[in-house]
Design an enzyme around this catalytic site. Structure first.
Site, PDB file in Angstrom:
ATOM      1  N   HIS A 156      10.268   0.915  77.547  1.00 45.96           N
ATOM      2  CA  HIS A 156      10.257   1.959  76.527  1.00 45.96           C
ATOM      3  C   HIS A 156      11.680   2.434  76.227  1.00 45.96           C
ATOM      4  CE1 HIS A 156      10.475   3.873  80.341  1.00 45.96           C
ATOM      5  NE2 HIS A 156       9.446   4.701  80.273  1.00 45.96           N
ATOM      6  N   TYR A 157      12.463   2.677  77.256  1.00 47.66           N
ATOM      7  CA  TYR A 157      13.849   3.114  77.072  1.00 47.66           C
ATOM      8  C   TYR A 157      14.674   2.018  76.386  1.00 47.66           C
ATOM      9  CZ  TYR A 157      18.547   4.773  78.171  1.00 47.66           C
ATOM     10  OH  TYR A 157      19.855   5.187  78.085  1.00 47.66           O
TER      11      TYR A 157
END
Length: 250
Positions: A156-157
């Site tokens: 996600h990051y």
């Protein structure tokens, strides 16, 4: 400290109450700019303003970057305080919790994307029209080396920061003839309080990937951002500047 001329410029720094954002705001004030700190933490903003006001004009706006209406209100507050916006530094972001991609909570994925990618879009959406009206602007987006390499257990990051890189390139092309310069910085690990949250084993792992054998300093990030925010940066747009001590696998 080398002098970078930001005299009479007005800068917004998101996530400006602490860490890299605070260091960027401090460097800009020392370079002659007026600065508006945007952050969701009102208490931290008050403390930062109390310290930074000794260096120049510092204004604050409590803002939720995931809300376009909150961002628009912050932009209006900044314009009310200073009358213009010359510089936007999209620094605010979160790491999120670590997990395999297929084990990541979809709500956590959405939370990271909302802050790290939607946030910079909301800020650009609110601020660019004012820059176009004035015929001048500098936008610096803080991405991450993870957006190029893809960190395991942090899809996600990594994906959000890859999106910031693409946003930078697209916006840079759109504004290329408007005297508004848009660039991104992709740091590796910078020494901030977030390291205190990590195990020594994980810290050692990250350090092993950096040829300079040290982490970056907040002041080094601030120096690069200050130059990218200056008039001297005039023929570089849509570019991505590594701040990684030589780390690269791409």
């Amino acid at each position: 400290m080398n002098q970078i001329d930001l005299k009479d410029r007005v800068a917004i720094v998101t996530g400006g109450a602490r860490g890299i954002g605070y260091a960027i705001a401090e460097r800009m004030l020392r370079s002659g700019a007026s600065v508006c700190l945007w952050d969701i933490d009102a208490t931290a903003l008050d403390a930062a303003k109390a310290e930074l006001s000794a260096l120049g004009q510092a204004h604050t706006a409590t803002v939720d970057l995931t809300s376009i209406s909150s961002v628009e209100s912050a932009a209006a507050s900044t314009l009310g305080a200073f009358g213009k916006i010359d510089i936007l530094v999209n620094n605010a972001g979160i790491a999120g919790t670590n997990a395999k991609t297929w084990e990541t909570d979809p709500a956590e994925w959405q939370r990271v994307m909302a802050i790290n990618l939607n946030g910079p879009f909301h800020c650009c959406h609110a601020v660019v029209p004012h820059m176009l009206k004035n015929g001048y602007g500098r936008i610096v987006n803080i991405a991450s080396i993870a957006g190029k390499e893809g960190n395991p257990n942090a899809a996600h990051y990594s994906a959000s920061k890859a999106g910031v890189v693409a946003l930078t390139k697209s916006l840079g092309k759109e504004l290329a003839t408007s005297n508004i310069i848009v660039n991104a910085v992709t740091p590796a690990v910078i020494e901030t309080d977030i390291l205190k949250q990590l195990t020594q084993q994980h810290i050692d792992y990250m350090l092993s990937k950096i040829p300079m054998n040290r982490f970056g300093k907040k002041e080094e990030a601030a120096a690069l951002v200050a130059w990218l925010s200056s008039e001297d940066c005039s023929f570089t747009t849509g570019a991505v500047f590594d701040l990684s001590g030589g780390r690269a696998t791409y």
